[in-house]
Write a protein that holds these residues in place. Structure first.
Motif, PDB file in Angstrom:
ATOM      1  N   HIS A 144      48.332  -2.913  11.912  1.00 17.98           N
ATOM      2  CA  HIS A 144      48.920  -2.523  12.552  1.00 17.98           C
ATOM      3  C   HIS A 144      50.344  -2.556  11.676  1.00 17.98           C
ATOM      4  O   HIS A 144      50.553  -3.400  10.850  1.00 17.98           O
ATOM      5  CB  HIS A 144      49.360  -3.504  13.417  1.00 17.98           C
ATOM      6  N   PHE A 145      51.102  -1.359  12.047  1.00 17.59           N
ATOM      7  CA  PHE A 145      52.594  -1.483  11.303  1.00 17.59           C
ATOM      8  C   PHE A 145      53.535  -0.871  11.830  1.00 17.59           C
ATOM      9  O   PHE A 145      53.177  -0.479  12.800  1.00 17.59           O
ATOM     10  CB  PHE A 145      52.471  -0.725  10.381  1.00 17.59           C
ATOM     11  N   ASN A 146      55.425  -0.883  11.363  1.00 15.74           N
ATOM     12  CA  ASN A 146      55.724  -0.743  12.020  1.00 15.74           C
ATOM     13  C   ASN A 146      56.798   0.548  10.978  1.00 15.74           C
ATOM     14  O   ASN A 146      56.198  -0.453   9.779  1.00 15.74           O
ATOM     15  CB  ASN A 146      57.063  -1.429  12.521  1.00 15.74           C
ATOM     16  N   ALA A 147      56.906   1.155  10.837  1.00 14.11           N
ATOM     17  CA  ALA A 147      58.016   2.207  10.068  1.00 14.11           C
ATOM     18  C   ALA A 147      59.702   2.364  11.105  1.00 14.11           C
ATOM     19  O   ALA A 147      59.750   3.059  12.122  1.00 14.11           O
ATOM     20  CB  ALA A 147      57.312   3.070   9.787  1.00 14.11           C
ATOM     21  N   LEU A 148      60.309   2.290  10.323  1.00 12.89           N
ATOM     22  CA  LEU A 148      61.885   2.793  10.855  1.00 12.89           C
ATOM     23  C   LEU A 148      62.220   4.124   9.306  1.00 12.89           C
ATOM     24  O   LEU A 148      62.353   3.432   8.250  1.00 12.89           O
ATOM     25  CB  LEU A 148      63.066   1.292  10.655  1.00 12.89           C
ATOM     26  N   LEU A 149      62.383   4.844  10.285  1.00 15.34           N
ATOM     27  CA  LEU A 149      62.681   6.313   9.204  1.00 15.34           C
ATOM     28  C   LEU A 149      64.253   6.634   9.434  1.00 15.34           C
ATOM     29  O   LEU A 149      64.523   6.899  10.659  1.00 15.34           O
ATOM     30  CB  LEU A 149      62.029   7.325   9.475  1.00 15.34           C
TER      31      LEU A 149
END
Length: 176
Positions: A144-149
């Motif tokens: 599971h991951f979150n990414a902020l771009l």
């Protein structure tokens, strides 16, 4: 006359709303701008996959903002590090892939994608697999991951990657 103006205003408002909506998914209206952003982000994640698959370290490095942070809570070494430190730790894997010593692959699927023209917060699961050339590929790891771009000069860049927890293959299969 007042009634006619109200009806015209309502029709115009509905027309603008319908013109901006390209489709509805999970009860959320997706605008044309959302469609463009998602298409760009799909290309971004395809590029991340390509760089991992090919061992293209410089290409992979270019997907991150220079001040990016990586957060790990899935393994023994919980914490956060600068992207420079994370890349140092990952570089040998890219070299080994580039030279054919190992084969690595990564895929991404998403459960939530929020953003606007220049920002994005992506939530999902990535699947990583490595083969050290012995013919015994490591079992796929689902995370599971979150990414902020952010988008700078027409280029999406990762600002924060948060590897949250292990995921199951069933959770992976439930995402598109």
């Amino acid at each position: 006359m007042k009634k006619i103006k109200s009806i015209i205003t309502l029709i115009l408002a509905l027309g603008v709303t319908c013109a901006n909506a390209s489709n509805t998914k999970n009860g959320t209206t997706e605008t044309a701008n959302d469609s463009l952003r998602l298409a760009e982000l799909n290309n971004f994640w395809a590029e991340v996959s390509r760089t991992v698959n090919e061992g293209d370290f410089e290409g992979y490095k270019a997907t991150y903002h220079e001040d990016a942070v990586v957060v790990f809570t899935t393994g023994e070494n919980k914490g956060s590090v600068t992207i420079a430190k994370a890349l140092q730790n990952w570089k040998q894997g890219f070299i080994d892939t580039k030279t054919g010593k190992t084969r690595n692959s990564v895929e991404f699927r998403f459960s939530q994608r929020i953003g606007d023209e220049t920002t994005a917060h992506e939530t999902g699961i990535f699947a990583f697999q490595s083969d050290n050339g012995t013919g015994n590929a490591n079992q796929k790891q689902f995370v599971h991951f979150n990414a902020l771009l952010i988008k700078r000069d027409k280029t999406w860049l990762l600002v924060m990657e948060y590897q949250k927890s292990k995921a199951t293959e069933e959770e992976w299969n439930s995402l598109e």
